[in-house]
Design a protein around this motif. Structure first.
Motif, short mmCIF file in Angstrom:
data_model
loop_
_atom_site.label_atom_id
_atom_site.label_comp_id
_atom_site.label_asym_id
_atom_site.label_seq_id
_atom_site.Cartn_x
_atom_site.Cartn_y
_atom_site.Cartn_z
N UNK A 155 16.94 -8.36 -3.22
CA UNK A 155 16.75 -7.42 -1.92
C UNK A 155 17.98 -6.40 -1.70
N UNK A 156 18.05 -5.68 -0.86
CA UNK A 156 19.17 -4.83 -0.55
C UNK A 156 19.40 -4.70 0.79
N UNK A 157 20.18 -5.99 1.18
CA UNK A 157 20.25 -6.10 2.79
C UNK A 157 21.82 -5.41 3.01
N UNK A 158 21.81 -4.93 4.12
CA UNK A 158 23.08 -4.19 4.72
C UNK A 158 24.32 -5.16 4.98
N UNK A 159 24.01 -6.51 5.04
CA UNK A 159 25.03 -7.22 5.50
C UNK A 159 26.03 -7.37 4.49
N UNK A 160 27.31 -7.58 4.77
CA UNK A 160 28.45 -7.73 3.92
C UNK A 160 29.24 -9.02 4.09
N UNK A 172 30.72 -18.76 -7.70
CA UNK A 172 29.61 -19.39 -7.38
C UNK A 172 28.86 -18.98 -6.42
N UNK A 173 29.53 -18.78 -5.04
CA UNK A 173 28.99 -18.45 -3.90
C UNK A 173 28.78 -16.84 -4.06
N UNK A 174 29.77 -16.10 -4.71
CA UNK A 174 29.41 -14.39 -4.87
C UNK A 174 28.38 -14.30 -5.65
N UNK A 175 28.09 -14.89 -6.78
CA UNK A 175 26.96 -14.58 -7.67
C UNK A 175 25.63 -15.06 -7.13
N UNK A 181 20.84 -10.36 -2.67
CA UNK A 181 20.84 -8.89 -2.16
C UNK A 181 21.85 -8.39 -1.25
N UNK A 182 23.17 -9.38 -1.08
CA UNK A 182 24.12 -9.19 0.04
C UNK A 182 25.12 -8.16 -0.73
N UNK A 183 25.94 -7.47 0.00
CA UNK A 183 27.15 -6.79 -0.48
C UNK A 183 28.48 -7.85 -0.39
N UNK A 184 28.75 -7.92 -1.60
CA UNK A 184 30.09 -9.06 -1.45
C UNK A 184 31.28 -8.62 -2.25
N UNK A 185 32.31 -8.92 -1.25
CA UNK A 185 33.85 -8.72 -1.43
C UNK A 185 34.59 -9.83 -1.77
N UNK A 243 35.07 -6.22 9.14
CA UNK A 243 34.20 -5.63 8.05
C UNK A 243 33.21 -6.39 7.33
N UNK A 244 33.05 -7.59 7.81
CA UNK A 244 31.86 -8.29 7.25
C UNK A 244 31.14 -9.28 8.16
#
Length: 499
Positions: A155-160, A172-175, A181-185, A243-244
């Motif tokens: 998906x393409x979720x807006x949440x970060x 593993x959490x980031x992958x 579909x989340x933005x991950x930093x 920010x998240x």
């Protein structure tokens, strides 16, 4: 696909091989070559294809099987048939870092290999299947043959989501979250990503190119990784809350345990993690700051004393050997059978020339007039077993003194005080200093806490859940941290998608 030849454990011996000790101590490169294709097929064919696979489920509270619950018999059946790409697909469906765990897991001590019914502990006489080496060979081949596809989010979720720490739990959490579909930093305080995989574990056990390609894969899949970004100093925790929409804390354990020594040099030992990190970064051409005198990290021509018997102690003694130490002595307060580290690492250290002195409890360290240490302590005797089954120890009246140029206390790590480090008093902690999680994610069979929800913050009318995974939640192993990171992703997803 060829029909797999299985149950060959009576006809074929386990594939064990290492570079000769006299050769490998001259460099920092891996000591164990990867299984070649024919040997990989042969080793996989030794699998007994058990109806109830104990490598997966565990044998007991001591031999606990695979924390990731990898489908090991199916992986071996496919590998034995030569269909290594299919074997990789099964393996990677549960293990995000098989090429890493296949190199660093204590599999023969308490996990899959020790739970194999062919293990020497069961009296089979055949020797366990080398699950770890099959795993790393299959995953290496996946990278080399292009079987690993770029991340394509569902998906393409807006949440970060902000992840603090880039070790195996954070990875593993980031992958998992990026695939959803989340933005991950990811925020990493070290100059390179990977946590202890990069700065703690020596190159001769885990090549850094193996680690680096995983983080390149994340970045190419859209994950942002910010190195030199410590939370609490470089970046405020409050900024992350702005920010998240969710935060995962995966900081590991970095605070050295207190050896509780006496003497004028009790606080002058070479810092354990700093010692390993400097050598790992030096191998990459990265220079660390000059907080400490550089000579305390260079063992060349010196007598080095390491206090401890776990895998970190083995990493230190073996690094000192490679630096050209004149003598390396390892002191441990129990005997060899009761060492907490893996038998494989202990035997490798012995072969490389490390001198072990068991039943030695360090009590004090004094400065010598011409430099160096006089390390003092008492000899011990074995006592009654503790709750883990390992024998305890009692001190005797016999004392010892050993002179050394460098002393390293490698007796383990505790969690840092995150409420203080992050300046966030609302983070709940246990009496052991780990984050106190609700509805914890548990490693199977051992029931070790590997992740869970920590707390929820309210900011500008929004709720921001904070989770923890890996050692900061209660785990101790790379594979347990991977389990926590992998399994926390759907929990985060549910929290963000719930009305």
């Amino acid at each position: 696909m060829a029909k797999p030849e299985l149950l060959q454990y009576t006809a074929k011996d386990r594939k064990d091989s290492q570079r000769p000790a006299e050769e490998r101590i001259k460099d920092h490169w891996p000591i164990e070559p990867r299984l070649l294709f024919a040997d990989l097929i042969d080793e996989a064919s030794r699998c007994g294809q058990c109806g109830v696979p104990s490598c997966h489920t565990g044998l007991s509270s001591v031999y606990t099987g695979c924390p990731l619950e990898n489908n090991i018999p199916d992986i071996h059946k496919l590998a034995a048939s030569g269909d290594l790409e299919a074997a990789y697909k099964i393996s990677s469906s549960t293990n995000p870092m098989g090429a890493v765990t296949g190199r660093v897991c204590p599999s023969a001590k308490s996990l899959c290999e020790s739970s194999c019914v062919l293990n020497e502990n069961t009296g089979s006489g055949h020797g366990y299947v080398s699950i770890r080496r099959i795993e790393n060979a299959v995953h290496d081949l996946a990278w080399e043959n292009g079987w690993i596809r770029p991340i394509k989010p569902l998906h393409d979720y807006k949440e970060s989501i902000g992840i603090i720490g880039s070790g195996p739990g954070g990875y593993a959490a980031a992958e998992g979250l990026r695939k959803l579909g989340y933005n991950v930093t990811i925020y990493e305080r070290s100059p390179v990503a990977g946590g202890l995989l990069t700065i703690g574990i020596p190159e001769f056990k885990l090549e850094k190119k193996i680690v680096d390609r995983h983080y390149k894969y994340l970045e190419e899949g859209g994950v942002t990784i910010k190195c030199n970004s410590g939370i609490g100093d470089t970046i405020k925790f409050e900024q992350l809350l702005k920010e998240h929409q969710a935060i995962i804390i995966a900081t590991g354990k970095y605070k050295p345990k207190d050896p509780r020594l006496e003497g004028s040099a009790k606080d002058l030992a070479t810092p354990t993690l700093e010692y390993l990190a400097r050598q790992n970064l030096l191998n990459r051409g990265i220079k660390m700051d000059d907080r400490y005198p550089p000579e305390i990290f260079d063992a060349k021509g010196k007598t080095v004393l390491v206090n401890g018997g776990g895998d970190t102690a083995m990493d230190c003694v073996r690094t000192a050997i490679r630096q050209g130490a004149k003598k390396v002595i390892c002191l441990y307060r129990r005997d060899a059978e009761n060492m907490p580290g893996s038998e494989k690492e202990f035997q490798a250290a012995k072969a490389e020339g490390v001198e072990f002195r068991f039943m030695h409890q360090v009590k004090a360290a004094d400065e010598m007039p011409g430099g160096g240490f006089m390390v003092k302590g008492v000899k011990t005797a074995l006592g009654a077993p503790d709750s883990s089954g390992r024998q305890g120890m009692v001190e005797t009246d016999e004392t010892f003194e050993i002179q050394a140029d460098i002393m390293i206390n490698a007796i383990g790590f505790d969690p840092e005080n995150l409420p203080v480090l992050f300046n966030v008093s609302a983070l709940p902690v246990t009496r052991r200093g780990t984050l106190d999680v609700q509805n914890p994610v548990l490693a199977p069979h051992s029931h070790v806490v590997v992740g869970g929800l920590v707390t929820v913050f309210e900011r500008a009318g929004n709720t921001i859940p904070v989770f923890a995974v890996g050692d900061i939640a209660g785990s101790n192993l790379v594979v347990e941290a991977l389990k926590g990171g992998r399994d926390i992703a759907p929990h985060v997803h549910k929290a963000l998608r719930s009305p």
